[in-house]
Design a protein around this motif. Structure first.
Motif, short mmCIF file in Angstrom:
data_model
loop_
_atom_site.label_atom_id
_atom_site.label_comp_id
_atom_site.label_asym_id
_atom_site.label_seq_id
_atom_site.Cartn_x
_atom_site.Cartn_y
_atom_site.Cartn_z
N GLY A 181 -12.44 20.39 -41.27
CA GLY A 181 -13.92 20.01 -39.92
C GLY A 181 -15.04 19.60 -41.08
O GLY A 181 -15.01 18.97 -41.62
N GLN A 182 -15.94 19.30 -39.72
CA GLN A 182 -16.37 18.78 -40.63
C GLN A 182 -17.93 19.57 -40.45
O GLN A 182 -17.80 21.12 -40.61
CB GLN A 182 -17.39 18.05 -39.35
N PRO A 183 -18.43 19.07 -41.36
CA PRO A 183 -19.80 19.99 -41.67
C PRO A 183 -20.76 20.48 -41.54
O PRO A 183 -21.08 19.83 -40.22
CB PRO A 183 -20.97 19.69 -43.32
N VAL A 184 -21.10 21.37 -41.35
CA VAL A 184 -22.47 21.81 -40.32
C VAL A 184 -23.67 22.28 -40.89
O VAL A 184 -24.76 23.04 -40.62
CB VAL A 184 -21.64 23.82 -40.27
N ILE A 185 -23.46 21.80 -41.95
CA ILE A 185 -24.97 21.77 -42.55
C ILE A 185 -25.71 20.11 -42.09
O ILE A 185 -24.52 19.58 -43.33
CB ILE A 185 -25.32 22.47 -43.60
N GLU A 223 -25.67 39.15 -52.94
CA GLU A 223 -25.73 38.25 -52.23
C GLU A 223 -26.02 36.79 -51.96
O GLU A 223 -26.15 35.36 -51.95
CB GLU A 223 -27.23 38.86 -51.27
N TYR A 224 -26.94 36.27 -53.70
CA TYR A 224 -27.20 34.51 -54.05
C TYR A 224 -26.24 34.60 -53.77
O TYR A 224 -26.16 33.21 -53.15
CB TYR A 224 -27.92 35.32 -55.20
N ALA A 225 -24.92 35.29 -54.83
CA ALA A 225 -23.45 34.10 -55.51
C ALA A 225 -23.19 34.14 -53.56
O ALA A 225 -22.60 32.84 -54.08
CB ALA A 225 -22.79 35.12 -55.79
N GLY A 226 -23.15 34.57 -52.73
CA GLY A 226 -22.67 34.59 -51.74
C GLY A 226 -23.09 33.58 -50.87
O GLY A 226 -21.97 32.25 -50.29
N ALA A 227 -24.74 33.69 -51.12
CA ALA A 227 -25.08 32.64 -50.58
C ALA A 227 -24.82 30.61 -51.41
O ALA A 227 -24.32 30.12 -49.94
CB ALA A 227 -26.76 32.49 -50.79
N CYS A 228 -25.48 31.19 -52.17
CA CYS A 228 -24.11 29.99 -52.53
C CYS A 228 -23.04 29.40 -52.57
O CYS A 228 -22.77 28.46 -52.09
CB CYS A 228 -23.95 30.19 -54.43
N MET A 229 -21.96 30.30 -52.22
CA MET A 229 -20.15 29.80 -51.66
C MET A 229 -20.32 29.25 -50.49
O MET A 229 -19.75 28.14 -49.78
CB MET A 229 -19.73 31.35 -52.47
N SER A 230 -20.96 29.81 -49.58
CA SER A 230 -20.93 29.94 -48.25
C SER A 230 -22.29 28.31 -47.94
O SER A 230 -21.67 27.85 -46.93
CB SER A 230 -22.17 31.03 -47.12
N PHE A 231 -23.11 28.06 -48.75
CA PHE A 231 -23.62 26.61 -48.57
C PHE A 231 -22.63 25.47 -48.99
O PHE A 231 -22.61 24.58 -48.01
CB PHE A 231 -24.66 26.71 -49.45
N TYR A 232 -22.08 26.00 -50.29
CA TYR A 232 -20.35 25.06 -49.77
C TYR A 232 -19.48 25.04 -49.19
O TYR A 232 -19.02 23.54 -48.91
CB TYR A 232 -19.78 25.32 -51.59
N THR A 233 -19.35 26.09 -48.99
CA THR A 233 -18.41 25.91 -47.02
C THR A 233 -18.48 25.15 -46.29
O THR A 233 -17.82 24.30 -45.44
CB THR A 233 -17.80 27.09 -47.88
N ASP A 234 -19.55 25.26 -45.91
CA ASP A 234 -20.84 24.33 -44.62
C ASP A 234 -20.42 23.46 -45.34
O ASP A 234 -20.58 22.12 -44.45
CB ASP A 234 -21.79 25.68 -44.52
N VAL A 235 -20.64 22.93 -46.15
CA VAL A 235 -20.95 21.10 -46.41
C VAL A 235 -20.36 20.77 -46.94
O VAL A 235 -19.79 19.81 -45.90
CB VAL A 235 -21.61 21.27 -48.15
N GLN A 236 -18.47 21.70 -47.12
CA GLN A 236 -17.59 21.22 -47.38
C GLN A 236 -16.66 21.24 -46.90
O GLN A 236 -15.95 22.22 -47.97
CB GLN A 236 -17.25 20.57 -49.39
N PRO A 237 -16.46 21.76 -45.47
CA PRO A 237 -15.35 22.68 -44.91
C PRO A 237 -14.15 22.44 -45.70
O PRO A 237 -13.65 20.73 -45.06
CB PRO A 237 -15.79 22.51 -43.70
N ARG A 238 -13.10 23.02 -44.58
CA ARG A 238 -11.78 22.35 -44.78
C ARG A 238 -11.52 21.89 -43.82
O ARG A 238 -11.48 23.01 -42.48
CB ARG A 238 -11.14 23.15 -46.25
#
Length: 186
Positions: free
Chosen positions: A115-119, A98-113
């Motif tokens: 679209g605009q970042p959601v964070i 879950e921690y690894a998934g949280a890191c990857m989700s955070f990254y994709t929310d900051v750098q979405p392909r």
């Protein structure tokens, strides 16, 4: 940018426990997610040592009644979990996956392909430095932030990642009313 309730908090510490950080996550009025390192107006909750963390977290819990306080049990900050629980802080601890998934989700929310970042966040120097200097480590088929040997203190990034994860897990959970028991009479 300001978070609205419900809020979630994340706690992280450096491998040698020389620094720790508390961060918060919550939705903004426009529905985007806001993260930041917490503070009391005079200083950020990104400080040396770890002895200040438990009393500060207790203060934040009493004031805000968060939906989650998240600490990675397998991290250096995991050593604080028993002390947090002793003072009545209910700790949510993600599994390694879950921690690894949280890191990857955070990254994709900051750098979405596409679209605009959601964070969104405030322009806080410790968080900016952590984001700029973080590196990845492999965890099975996932990746997570690299703590050991990091060139910079990444605790602000870890703490906002954990706070965001806790918010996504608990912000929309509504307490169900207690079910009325069925009673049979003969």
């Amino acid at each position: 940018s300001e978070p609205t309730e419900p809020l979630a908090f994340g706690i992280a510490a450096t491998p040698d426990l020389s620094y720790a950080c508390i961060a918060v996550a919550g939705a903004r009025a426009d529905g985007l997610l806001h993260v930041e390192v917490t503070g009391d107006g005079s200083q950020l909750d990104h400080r040396s040592g770890v002895n200040w963390v438990v009393p500060r977290m207790r203060e934040l819990v009493e004031r805000w009644r968060p939906c989650a306080v998240v600490v990675d049990r397998g991290s250096p900050a995991g050593a604080l979990i028993p002390r947090l629980e002793e003072v009545g802080v209910d700790v949510l601890a993600p599994s390694t996956r879950e921690y690894a998934g949280a890191c990857m989700s955070f990254y994709t929310d900051v750098q979405p392909r596409g679209g605009q970042p959601v964070i969104r966040h405030r322009d806080q120097a410790p968080l900016n430095a952590a984001v700029a200097g973080v590196e990845w480590r492999e965890l099975a088929d996932l990746r997570a932030w690299q703590r050991r040997g990091a060139r910079v203190d990444i605790t602000p990034l870890e703490a906002v990642t954990l706070a965001r994860w806790g918010w996504t897990k608990r912000a929309h959970v509504v307490d169900e009313p207690a079910a009325t028991p069925w009673v049979m009479y003969r």
